[in-house]
Design a protein around this motif. Structure first.
Motif, PDB file in Angstrom:
ATOM      1  N   UNK A 228       0.815  -1.296  -0.021  1.00 39.29           N
ATOM      2  CA  UNK A 228       0.023   0.168   0.131  1.00 39.29           C
ATOM      3  C   UNK A 228       1.031   1.300   0.033  1.00 39.29           C
ATOM      4  N   UNK A 229       2.201   1.189   0.595  1.00 38.71           N
ATOM      5  CA  UNK A 229       2.787   2.300   1.036  1.00 38.71           C
ATOM      6  C   UNK A 229       3.497   2.777  -0.654  1.00 38.71           C
ATOM      7  N   UNK A 230       3.773   1.620  -1.429  1.00 34.08           N
ATOM      8  CA  UNK A 230       4.357   1.855  -2.719  1.00 34.08           C
ATOM      9  C   UNK A 230       3.365   2.331  -3.583  1.00 34.08           C
ATOM     10  N   UNK A 231       2.260   1.905  -3.526  1.00 37.91           N
ATOM     11  CA  UNK A 231       0.887   2.352  -4.425  1.00 37.91           C
ATOM     12  C   UNK A 231       0.751   3.754  -4.289  1.00 37.91           C
ATOM     13  N   UNK A 232       0.587   4.369  -2.878  1.00 43.18           N
ATOM     14  CA  UNK A 232       0.100   5.572  -2.390  1.00 43.18           C
ATOM     15  C   UNK A 232       1.597   6.288  -2.893  1.00 43.18           C
TER      16      UNK A 232
ATOM     17  N   UNK B  16      -2.395   8.572   3.821  1.00 42.66           N
ATOM     18  CA  UNK B  16      -1.827   8.205   5.081  1.00 42.66           C
ATOM     19  C   UNK B  16      -1.781   6.672   5.156  1.00 42.66           C
ATOM     20  N   UNK B  17      -0.544   6.263   4.812  1.00 47.79           N
ATOM     21  CA  UNK B  17      -0.542   4.916   4.811  1.00 47.79           C
ATOM     22  C   UNK B  17       0.957   4.624   5.673  1.00 47.79           C
ATOM     23  N   UNK B  18       1.179   3.237   6.027  1.00 52.16           N
ATOM     24  CA  UNK B  18       2.479   2.801   6.834  1.00 52.16           C
ATOM     25  C   UNK B  18       3.756   3.219   6.052  1.00 52.16           C
ATOM     26  N   UNK B  19       4.695   3.613   6.553  1.00 44.96           N
ATOM     27  CA  UNK B  19       6.067   3.827   5.789  1.00 44.96           C
ATOM     28  C   UNK B  19       6.775   2.649   5.565  1.00 44.96           C
ATOM     29  N   UNK B  20       7.454   2.574   4.615  1.00 49.58           N
ATOM     30  CA  UNK B  20       8.091   1.275   4.055  1.00 49.58           C
ATOM     31  C   UNK B  20       8.560   0.419   5.235  1.00 49.58           C
TER      32      UNK B  20
ATOM     33  N   UNK C  16      -7.651   8.348  -5.854  1.00 49.98           N
ATOM     34  CA  UNK C  16      -7.456   7.224  -5.179  1.00 49.98           C
ATOM     35  C   UNK C  16      -6.738   7.428  -3.834  1.00 49.98           C
ATOM     36  N   UNK C  17      -6.201   8.484  -3.647  1.00 53.94           N
ATOM     37  CA  UNK C  17      -5.331   8.788  -2.558  1.00 53.94           C
ATOM     38  C   UNK C  17      -6.608   9.182  -1.277  1.00 53.94           C
ATOM     39  N   UNK C  18      -7.513   9.857  -1.751  1.00 55.63           N
ATOM     40  CA  UNK C  18      -8.424  10.361  -1.004  1.00 55.63           C
ATOM     41  C   UNK C  18      -9.657   9.186  -0.528  1.00 55.63           C
TER      42      UNK C  18
END
Length: 83
Positions: A4-8, A40-44, A31-33
Motif C-alpha cells: 500500500x505504501x508503494x501504491x500511495x 496516510x499509509x504505513x511507511x515502508x 485514489x489517495x482520498x
C-alpha cells in the motif's frame, strides 16, 4: 505485489510530476482520498512483511552513501538502533 505504501507513493509522485496530465493527477488524488485517507499509509520501514536483515542492510547502506542527506542518515541510524 506492491505494498500500500508503494501504491500511495506512486500516486503522490504523480501529483508532483510536471509531465503528467491534469486528468492523471485528478485520478491519483481521487485514489489517495478514497483508498488511502489522503495518502496516510504505513511507511515502508513499518511493513511487517519485510526481511529484517534486508532492512538493516539497506539502512547501513544509507549511512555509507555520500549522496544521502544528513537527515536521512540520522533517521537510518535511529531506525537501526531501534532494531
Amino acid at each position: 505485489m506492491p505494498t500500500e505504501a508503494q501504491i500511495a507513493g506512486g500516486h503522490k509522485a504523480n501529483l508532483k510530476n510536471p509531465n503528467t496530465s491534469d486528468e492523471s493527477k485528478q485520478h491519483s488524488k481521487t485514489v489517495l482520498d478514497n483508498e488511502f485517507n489522503g495518502g496516510d499509509v504505513p511507511k515502508a520501514g513499518e511493513d511487517t512483511d519485510k526481511n529484517p536483515g534486508n532492512v538493516a542492510g539497506g539502512l547501513k547502506a544509507t549511512l555509507n552513501n555520500p549522496n544521502v542527506s544528513q537527515e536521512a542518515k540520522d533517521s537510518a541510524k535511529e531506525r537501526l538502533n531501534q532494531m
